[in-house]
Scaffold this motif. Structure first.
Motif: not given
Length: 200
Positions: A175-181
């Motif tokens: 979830k810390h990935s900037g692309f997760h959402a």
């Protein structure tokens, strides 16, 4: 556990002596061992919108996803998965989006470019790209390469990789990935659209 404690395993994934194509993985005898381990997917062309800046790169392309086989054993004492590196990697290359989160993510991001759409199949409980799974497989044959390392507890190394590297196609623990959402929304959109369409 810091990544430095996995130096040899890391070298196999981040500085691989070889990365295999779909055709190489699907040959027989298969070069992928039927053991537990971690696999890493490199792409010489990323799907639309996937950020590659800051990702690990080699001559094979950008490292965008890591996976394991088998999963960590259940904590309730039940028998764990019997899958292996060989079965999982081969399935990612030739299976369908119902059984491969990597294929679901790739297909969701490539939907417009490839003209494919997730569909309900069979009784309507499963969702795949139906006949267009072959189109996705062809894209992977052109742009995806894989390497692996055998390890008896792959979930430990996977967790460290996800928390220390930029891996935009991983969702679990990421979830810390900037692309997760954005990836989550793309997959949800495909599922919502599939529910509106007739069973394929």
């Amino acid at each position: 556990m810091p990544l430095s404690e996995h130096a040899d395993e890391l070298a196999s994934l981040l500085e691989p002596a070889a990365v295999l194509t779909r055709a190489e993985v699907l040959t027989w005898p298969c070069p992928v061992p039927a053991v537990s381990g971690v696999y890493a997917w490199y792409f010489d062309q990323a799907p639309p919108r996937v950020p590659v800046q800051g990702c690990h790169h080699t001559a094979a392309g950008a490292l965008l996803y890591v996976g394991i086989s088998p999963k960590a054993p259940p904590k309730d004492g039940r028998a764990g998965s019997r899958q292996t590196l060989r079965s999982r990697i081969r399935y990612h290359f030739r299976g369908n989006a119902y059984g491969s989160t990597l294929r679901l993510s790739l297909g969701s991001l490539l939907s417009q470019q490839l003209g494919i759409q997730l569909r309900r199949v069979g009784t309507g409980q499963r969702m795949t790209f139906a006949h267009d799974e072959a189109v996705l497989s062809d894209w992977m044959a052109r742009h995806a390469r894989v390497c692996w390392v055998a390890t008896p507890t792959p979930w430990l190394l996977e967790s460290q990789l996800i928390h220390n590297l930029l891996l935009p196609l991983n969702l679990d623990q990421n979830k810390h990935s900037g692309f997760h959402a954005e990836l989550t929304v793309a997959r949800a959109h495909q599922r919502a659209r599939a529910r509106e369409l007739p069973i394929s």
